[in-house]
Write a protein that holds these residues in place. Structure first.
Motif: not given
Length: 247
Positions: A212-237
């Protein structure tokens, strides 16, 4: 009883015994299978796009899709074999309980579906990029990506996904009955693809050569994906009882 009749009875009884035994064995196997408990699972929290769509309207993530992802996960994706860059999103991954790891992956695929398809199961796309503008080896047409994770029919051959082009080509392109557009098939295929990348190929989670291009760092697609990874399960943090800042 004459000898001929006794032989006939013996043959019938002898033939029936294996059938009865086989029947018993079948029922025992079914009972054993039914007795195997489902793995412990937890629901994933909503991604930002899911929360937004719930407020303003539009397709949202179905909680049942969490279960599809969590049940599809192979043991290796819950183990220390997962590449270390998973800690970019889930710092405490290696020390978490198995149900928390399952919830993380359910959240991960929700975020991926948000970035790839806006959480819409019937989204289709053709791509202008040369690496994407290739012929699909199954359909024989220019490759088109489809569904929650934007997959192709070629993935059926490459990863053993449950897509049926012979069935789907008779339906309209956005018909939800198409096998590639059904969330269960699409998400289970996504798990297979990621398992192939992480476990079989030993590649990192984020890679310039990832599927997936969304998992390729440095791309616009990746930045879109990274914004969705800001509410991971509490156990992760959490690590050692203390919260760890997301990166």
């Amino acid at each position: 009883m004459n000898r001929g009749l006794r032989v006939a009875v013996a043959l019938v009884v002898g033939m029936a015994a294996p059938i009865v035994a086989a029947g018993c064995g079948k029922h025992e196997a079914q009972a054993t299978a039914a007795a195997v408990p489902a793995p412990a699972m937890k629901p994933a929290p909503p991604t930002p796009i899911d929360t937004k769509k719930a407020e303003v309207g539009g397709p949202t993530w179905d909680p049942e899709w969490d279960k599809i992802v969590e049940l599809a996960l192979p043991p290796a994706m819950l183990s220390g074999q997962v590449p270390h860059d998973v800690r970019r999103f889930c710092p405490a991954f290696y020390g978490m309980a198995e149900d928390d790891k399952r919830a993380f992956w359910a959240y991960f695929f929700q975020a991926l579906a948000g970035a790839e398809a806006g959480l819409e199961p019937t989204v289709q796309a053709k791509h202008a990029q040369p690496e994407m503008a290739v012929k699909d080896e199954v359909t024989g047409h220019q490759s088109r990506t489809s569904g929650l994770l934007q997959l192709t029919y070629g993935d059926q051959k490459r990863y053993g996904c449950d897509f049926d082009w012979d069935h789907d080509k008779k339906l309209k392109i956005d018909d939800p009955d198409r096998t590639i557009l059904q969330p269960k098939n699409n998400l289970e295929c996504g798990v297979k693809i990621l398992d192939h990348q992480l476990i079989e190929k030993h590649k990192p989670l984020l890679s310039s050569s990832g599927y997936w291009s969304t998992l390729r760092p440095g791309t616009v697609s990746y930045r879109v994906f990274a914004k969705q990874m800001t509410n991971v399960p509490a156990a992760c943090r959490v690590a050692g009882g203390r919260k760890v800042a997301s990166r």
